[in-house]
Design a protein around this motif. Structure first.
Motif: not given
Length: 203
Positions: A46-47, A74-79, A98-100, A112-113
């Motif tokens: 996240x950030x 919050x974003x996908x771990x390996x993105x 970006x997850x959400x 969620x997005x």
């Protein structure tokens, strides 16, 4: 992979539907206070959004990036691609990675997005049908849960949002190895996954 940006460059403007996120720093200590080496620190997921692209063209329609500067995401771990800019670690990634959006510190409030859903995971069974007590390591990972929130839906070929086929409150069966898992306040387990990873609605 990390890209080091020369110190003479202080601004990075993402293109199209890309977003620049200033990464939250990793936890340097365990909850017990033990200092972790860099290799043992889990990569943050996240950030804060610090810059956005101008959007993209779908069909003949211009679609703006739906995330605002300043949003906590919050974003996908390996993105994405890590970039060191102005002595801080950043990530350049596509909006769809970006997850959400986190509006509070609790995962249950995540928005969620796109085509993603936030699910409160069902509690794992403590006993077998025969009555044997299960330890944490032998408990079957649940693949059912209750939908807490849904994204606005994916964009179609004309740039319009298609609503999702599930709604908040539905109990669903989902693919066991999909999505991103999170722990909420009080230890509640949540998972965010794409609606295509849902297999059935239970009633």
């Amino acid at each position: 992979m990390r890209v080091m940006v020369d110190a003479q460059y202080t601004v990075l403007k993402p293109l199209a539907d890309r977003v620049l996120v200033k990464i939250k720093s990793s936890e340097e200590k365990t909850t017990g206070g033990i200092l972790l080496p860099t290799t043992a620190q889990s990569r943050p997921q996240g950030g804060e959004v610090v810059a956005i692209g101008e959007g993209r063209i779908i069909g003949d329609k211009k679609v703006d990036v739906s995330i605002q500067v300043g949003a906590q995401v919050v974003y996908s771990k390996y993105a994405g691609t890590e970039v060191e800019l102005n002595d801080y670690n950043h990530l350049v990634l596509k909006e769809d990675d970006i997850i959400g959006i986190l509006e509070t510190d609790d995962v249950k409030d995540m928005k969620p997005l796109n085509d993603r859903v936030l699910i409160k995971v069902a509690e794992a069974e403590d006993k077998t049908p025969g009555g044997l007590l299960l330890t944490e390591t032998t408990k079957e990972k649940p693949s059912t849960g209750t939908v807490v929130a849904v994204g606005p839906g994916p964009l179609d070929e004309e740039g319009n949002r298609s609503p999702l086929s599930v709604s908040a409150g539905s109990t669903v069966l989902y693919s066991k190895y999909a999505g991103s898992e999170f722990k909420g306040a009080g230890g509640t387990n949540y998972i965010v996954l794409r609606v295509s990873d849902l297999m059935a609605v239970l009633s």
